[in-house]
Structures are given as C-alpha cells and as structure tokens.
Motif scaffolding. Structure first.
Motif, PDB file in Angstrom:
ATOM      1  N   ALA A 110       0.839  -1.196   0.000  1.00 12.44           N
ATOM      2  CA  ALA A 110       0.000   0.000   0.000  1.00 12.44           C
ATOM      3  C   ALA A 110       0.876   1.250   0.000  1.00 12.44           C
ATOM      4  CB  ALA A 110      -0.930   0.009   1.211  1.00 12.44           C
ATOM      5  N   VAL A 111       0.278   2.323  -0.482  1.00 14.48           N
ATOM      6  CA  VAL A 111       0.876   3.653  -0.385  1.00 14.48           C
ATOM      7  C   VAL A 111      -0.146   4.552   0.297  1.00 14.48           C
ATOM      8  CG1 VAL A 111       1.666   5.692  -1.654  1.00 14.48           C
ATOM      9  CG2 VAL A 111       2.318   3.406  -2.436  1.00 14.48           C
ATOM     10  N   VAL A 112       0.285   5.270   1.321  1.00 15.59           N
ATOM     11  CA  VAL A 112      -0.574   6.222   2.020  1.00 15.59           C
ATOM     12  C   VAL A 112      -0.021   7.617   1.742  1.00 15.59           C
ATOM     13  CG1 VAL A 112      -1.377   7.033   4.271  1.00 15.59           C
ATOM     14  CG2 VAL A 112      -1.218   4.578   3.810  1.00 15.59           C
ATOM     15  N   SER A 113      -0.860   8.463   1.180  1.00 14.65           N
ATOM     16  CA  SER A 113      -0.386   9.772   0.742  1.00 14.65           C
ATOM     17  C   SER A 113      -1.003  10.921   1.518  1.00 14.65           C
ATOM     18  CB  SER A 113      -0.680   9.963  -0.755  1.00 14.65           C
ATOM     19  OG  SER A 113      -0.413  11.295  -1.154  1.00 14.65           O
ATOM     20  N   GLY A 114      -0.136  11.758   2.047  1.00 14.02           N
ATOM     21  CA  GLY A 114      -0.549  13.004   2.668  1.00 14.02           C
ATOM     22  C   GLY A 114      -0.194  14.186   1.794  1.00 14.02           C
ATOM     23  N   LEU A 115       0.094  13.925   0.520  1.00 14.10           N
ATOM     24  CA  LEU A 115       0.500  14.988  -0.399  1.00 14.10           C
ATOM     25  C   LEU A 115      -0.694  15.857  -0.798  1.00 14.10           C
ATOM     26  CD1 LEU A 115       2.781  12.912  -2.807  1.00 14.10           C
ATOM     27  CD2 LEU A 115       3.524  14.430  -0.958  1.00 14.10           C
ATOM     28  N   PRO A 116      -0.478  17.160  -0.962  1.00 19.98           N
ATOM     29  CA  PRO A 116      -1.561  18.053  -1.397  1.00 19.98           C
ATOM     30  C   PRO A 116      -1.708  18.003  -2.920  1.00 19.98           C
ATOM     31  CG  PRO A 116       0.418  19.331  -1.000  1.00 19.98           C
ATOM     32  CD  PRO A 116       0.763  17.902  -0.661  1.00 19.98           C
ATOM     33  N   LEU A 117      -2.286  16.935  -3.443  1.00 18.48           N
ATOM     34  CA  LEU A 117      -2.312  16.723  -4.890  1.00 18.48           C
ATOM     35  C   LEU A 117      -3.002  17.850  -5.646  1.00 18.48           C
ATOM     36  CD1 LEU A 117      -2.976  12.887  -5.343  1.00 18.48           C
ATOM     37  CD2 LEU A 117      -0.796  14.123  -5.156  1.00 18.48           C
ATOM     38  N   LEU A 118      -3.977  18.507  -5.027  1.00 13.69           N
ATOM     39  CA  LEU A 118      -4.689  19.583  -5.726  1.00 13.69           C
ATOM     40  C   LEU A 118      -3.794  20.777  -6.032  1.00 13.69           C
ATOM     41  CD1 LEU A 118      -8.139  19.553  -3.861  1.00 13.69           C
ATOM     42  CD2 LEU A 118      -7.650  18.775  -6.189  1.00 13.69           C
ATOM     43  N   SER A 119      -2.695  20.905  -5.305  1.00 12.64           N
ATOM     44  CA  SER A 119      -1.789  22.038  -5.549  1.00 12.64           C
ATOM     45  C   SER A 119      -0.520  21.611  -6.286  1.00 12.64           C
ATOM     46  CB  SER A 119      -1.414  22.720  -4.222  1.00 12.64           C
ATOM     47  OG  SER A 119      -0.712  21.832  -3.376  1.00 12.64           O
ATOM     48  N   ILE A 120      -0.508  20.365  -6.783  1.00 11.12           N
ATOM     49  CA  ILE A 120       0.650  19.838  -7.509  1.00 11.12           C
ATOM     50  C   ILE A 120       0.306  19.778  -8.997  1.00 11.12           C
ATOM     51  CG2 ILE A 120       2.135  17.804  -7.825  1.00 11.12           C
ATOM     52  CD1 ILE A 120       1.760  17.175  -4.872  1.00 11.12           C
ATOM     53  N   PRO A 121       1.205  20.209  -9.887  1.00  5.70           N
ATOM     54  CA  PRO A 121       0.925  20.177 -11.325  1.00  5.70           C
ATOM     55  C   PRO A 121       0.585  18.763 -11.802  1.00  5.70           C
ATOM     56  CG  PRO A 121       2.894  21.467 -10.881  1.00  5.70           C
ATOM     57  CD  PRO A 121       2.527  20.798  -9.588  1.00  5.70           C
ATOM     58  N   ASP A 139      -2.085  -6.018  -6.612  1.00  7.30           N
ATOM     59  CA  ASP A 139      -3.302  -5.771  -5.833  1.00  7.30           C
ATOM     60  C   ASP A 139      -3.129  -4.628  -4.834  1.00  7.30           C
ATOM     61  OD1 ASP A 139      -1.525  -7.041  -4.136  1.00  7.30           O
ATOM     62  OD2 ASP A 139      -3.030  -8.317  -3.184  1.00  7.30           O
ATOM     63  N   GLY A 140      -2.033  -3.901  -4.921  1.00 12.68           N
ATOM     64  CA  GLY A 140      -1.776  -2.810  -3.985  1.00 12.68           C
ATOM     65  C   GLY A 140      -2.715  -1.634  -4.202  1.00 12.68           C
ATOM     66  N   ALA A 141      -2.885  -0.817  -3.158  1.00 11.07           N
ATOM     67  CA  ALA A 141      -3.786   0.333  -3.226  1.00 11.07           C
ATOM     68  C   ALA A 141      -3.085   1.596  -2.747  1.00 11.07           C
ATOM     69  CB  ALA A 141      -5.041   0.080  -2.393  1.00 11.07           C
ATOM     70  N   PHE A 142      -3.480   2.702  -3.346  1.00  8.81           N
ATOM     71  CA  PHE A 142      -2.944   4.031  -3.043  1.00  8.81           C
ATOM     72  C   PHE A 142      -4.063   4.785  -2.312  1.00  8.81           C
ATOM     73  CE2 PHE A 142      -2.024   8.443  -3.837  1.00  8.81           C
ATOM     74  CZ  PHE A 142      -0.665   8.556  -4.114  1.00  8.81           C
ATOM     75  N   TYR A 143      -3.786   5.227  -1.089  1.00  9.75           N
ATOM     76  CA  TYR A 143      -4.793   5.913  -0.282  1.00  9.75           C
ATOM     77  C   TYR A 143      -4.464   7.403  -0.224  1.00  9.75           C
ATOM     78  CZ  TYR A 143      -6.102   1.223   1.087  1.00  9.75           C
ATOM     79  OH  TYR A 143      -6.501  -0.093   1.063  1.00  9.75           O
ATOM     80  N   GLN A 144      -5.433   8.229  -0.606  1.00  7.06           N
ATOM     81  CA  GLN A 144      -5.221   9.675  -0.696  1.00  7.06           C
ATOM     82  C   GLN A 144      -6.374  10.406  -0.028  1.00  7.06           C
ATOM     83  OE1 GLN A 144      -2.633  11.595  -2.286  1.00  7.06           O
ATOM     84  NE2 GLN A 144      -3.700  13.222  -1.174  1.00  7.06           N
ATOM     85  N   PHE A 145      -6.054  11.397   0.791  1.00  6.05           N
ATOM     86  CA  PHE A 145      -7.124  12.207   1.358  1.00  6.05           C
ATOM     87  C   PHE A 145      -7.198  13.541   0.629  1.00  6.05           C
ATOM     88  CE2 PHE A 145      -3.730  14.239   3.756  1.00  6.05           C
ATOM     89  CZ  PHE A 145      -4.188  15.532   3.963  1.00  6.05           C
ATOM     90  N   THR A 146      -8.329  14.192   0.765  1.00  4.51           N
ATOM     91  CA  THR A 146      -8.509  15.484   0.121  1.00  4.51           C
ATOM     92  C   THR A 146      -9.479  16.329   0.933  1.00  4.51           C
ATOM     93  OG1 THR A 146      -9.170  16.608  -1.938  1.00  4.51           O
ATOM     94  CG2 THR A 146     -10.414  14.639  -1.331  1.00  4.51           C
ATOM     95  N   TYR A 147      -9.345  17.636   0.824  1.00 10.02           N
ATOM     96  CA  TYR A 147     -10.298  18.554   1.429  1.00 10.02           C
ATOM     97  C   TYR A 147     -11.362  18.961   0.414  1.00 10.02           C
ATOM     98  CZ  TYR A 147      -6.508  19.048   4.831  1.00 10.02           C
ATOM     99  OH  TYR A 147      -5.519  18.801   5.750  1.00 10.02           O
ATOM    100  N   GLY A 148     -11.197  18.532  -0.829  1.00 11.94           N
ATOM    101  CA  GLY A 148     -12.126  18.906  -1.887  1.00 11.94           C
ATOM    102  C   GLY A 148     -13.338  17.994  -1.967  1.00 11.94           C
ATOM    103  N   PRO A 149     -14.289  18.320  -2.877  1.00 12.06           N
ATOM    104  CA  PRO A 149     -15.542  17.562  -2.982  1.00 12.06           C
ATOM    105  C   PRO A 149     -15.452  16.300  -3.825  1.00 12.06           C
ATOM    106  CG  PRO A 149     -15.586  19.422  -4.487  1.00 12.06           C
ATOM    107  CD  PRO A 149     -14.307  19.537  -3.710  1.00 12.06           C
ATOM    108  N   ARG A 150     -14.305  16.072  -4.494  1.00 11.23           N
ATOM    109  CA  ARG A 150     -14.157  14.885  -5.346  1.00 11.23           C
ATOM    110  C   ARG A 150     -12.715  14.401  -5.298  1.00 11.23           C
ATOM    111  NH1 ARG A 150     -15.006  19.339  -8.380  1.00 11.23           N
ATOM    112  NH2 ARG A 150     -17.207  18.815  -8.526  1.00 11.23           N
ATOM    113  N   CYS A 151     -12.463  13.276  -5.956  1.00 11.56           N
ATOM    114  CA  CYS A 151     -11.103  12.732  -5.978  1.00 11.56           C
ATOM    115  C   CYS A 151     -10.132  13.773  -6.515  1.00 11.56           C
ATOM    116  CB  CYS A 151     -11.064  11.473  -6.850  1.00 11.56           C
ATOM    117  SG  CYS A 151      -9.422  10.716  -6.939  1.00 11.56           S
TER     118      CYS A 151
END
Length: 201
Positions: A110-121, A139-151
């Motif tokens: 698994a990968v757990v991401s705390g990166l701010p993807l919305l502010s990354i090009p 079968d690995g999964a990438f977990y990402q959180f966001t403050y936005g309304p969609r992925c």
C-alpha cells in the motif's frame, strides 16, 4: 502543541507545499489506514509531515522496518528520522520515487499519501502515481485524502494510467473536514512507465 506549531510554521514558509495549517487529525488517520494491517506488507508513506499517519500505521500493526517515509520538507524528514529510526526516511521529491529501491526490491502492499495533490501540477501527479504503482504489488492500493468535494486525481488522468478511484469515507472531525479515496489498478491493467516520464519535473 509543539507539533502543531511546527506544522503551522512550515505552512507559513511554504503554504502550497504544506497546504494545511494544522496536521491531520486522528480521525482522518484512522480512516486512511483502516484497510491496512500487518498482513499488508511494506507500506510507503508520501508526505508524512509530522507523522500522524505513521503513528496510525504502526498502531495497525505495520512494523516500522516495513515503512518507507518519503518527505520533501527537510524539517519534517529530520524529525521523522529521529522519531522512527527503524523506518527508512528519505528526504526527496515523491515524484522521483521510481529512482530509489525500497524494501530490498520487495513490492509494497500500500501507499498512504498526505500529499496536497490539488496544488501539484498534473504532470507531477502523474509521475507520483506511476512511481507509486511501480513499487506496489498488482493488488496494492494508493490511499489519498482530500479537502475537496471529489477525488483530487482527475478522471482522465486515472483512466490514462489504468487506475480507478473509490471514496471510502469522510470525516468532519478534522480541520478542515476531509475525505479519503482508494486508488487501484483497473482489472487486467498493469500500471506502466511512459517514455520520457521521470524526467525533469
């Protein structure tokens, strides 16, 4: 309190990189790590910051030696190395994940991401995802959180990489409220490296 103050100071120095004024809360940490256990195998954490998700992963049974912490902020990387000496902490850009060998070449679960993807090009987000899925089991999964309304990863980008996203939950007990997405390979698709990817970003 000291951890929150240090995070806030890092945000003041680089608001686009840190993208939040306070560390993620325990409710979000529990949510983003809820599918992960000791059976998951090695876990890569991108942008661990102060280590809120790191602590949750260890509480889930992941051994520190099975953690690779990829942190771009030098102040965070130094603190993580001191706090989790058994984990492998790398001070580097997550977009260059494909340039390093982790866990002796064994794939992560698994990968757990705390990166701010919305502010990354977008080009850099593509490199991050390709590097992450290149380090994981099929079968690995990438977990990402966001403050936005969609992925935070646009559907066309997911489709171009053979990936799909699923919202697995949200929490209001976070500042600000957040949602978590699980990104996986679509059935029968292997994430691949495109010619020229991993160049100057």
């Amino acid at each position: 309190m000291a951890e929150t103050l240090g995070f806030f100071q890092a945000w003041l120095r680089s608001p686009l990189r840190v993208a939040a004024i306070a560390p993620s809360g325990r409710a979000l940490a529990r949510l983003i790590t809820r599918d992960i256990s000791a059976d998951t195998g090695p876990v890569i954490e991108l942008g661990p910051g102060t280590g809120v998700f790191t602590r949750a992963l260890i509480a889930r049974g992941v051994r520190p030696a099975d953690l690779a912490l990829i942190e771009f902020g030098s102040e965070f990387a130094i603190a993580l190395q001191a706090r989790y000496p058994a984990a492998r902490t790398l001070w580097m850009d997550a977009a260059r994940l494909d340039t390093v060998e982790l866990f002796g070449g064994a794939p992560a679960g698994a990968v757990v991401s705390g990166l701010p993807l919305l502010s990354i090009p977008p080009r850099k987000v593509r490199a991050i995802l390709m590097g992450a899925f290149g380090k994981m089991r099929p079968d690995g999964a990438f977990y990402q959180f966001t403050y936005g309304p969609r992925c935070p990863v646009p559907s066309p980008l997911l489709a171009s990489l053979g990936l799909e996203a699923e919202r697995i939950g949200g929490t209001l007990a976070n500042l600000p409220p957040a949602a978590v997405y699980r990104i996986r390979r679509t059935a029968g698709h292997e994430a691949h490296r495109e010619p020229g990817s991993g160049g100057d970003l």
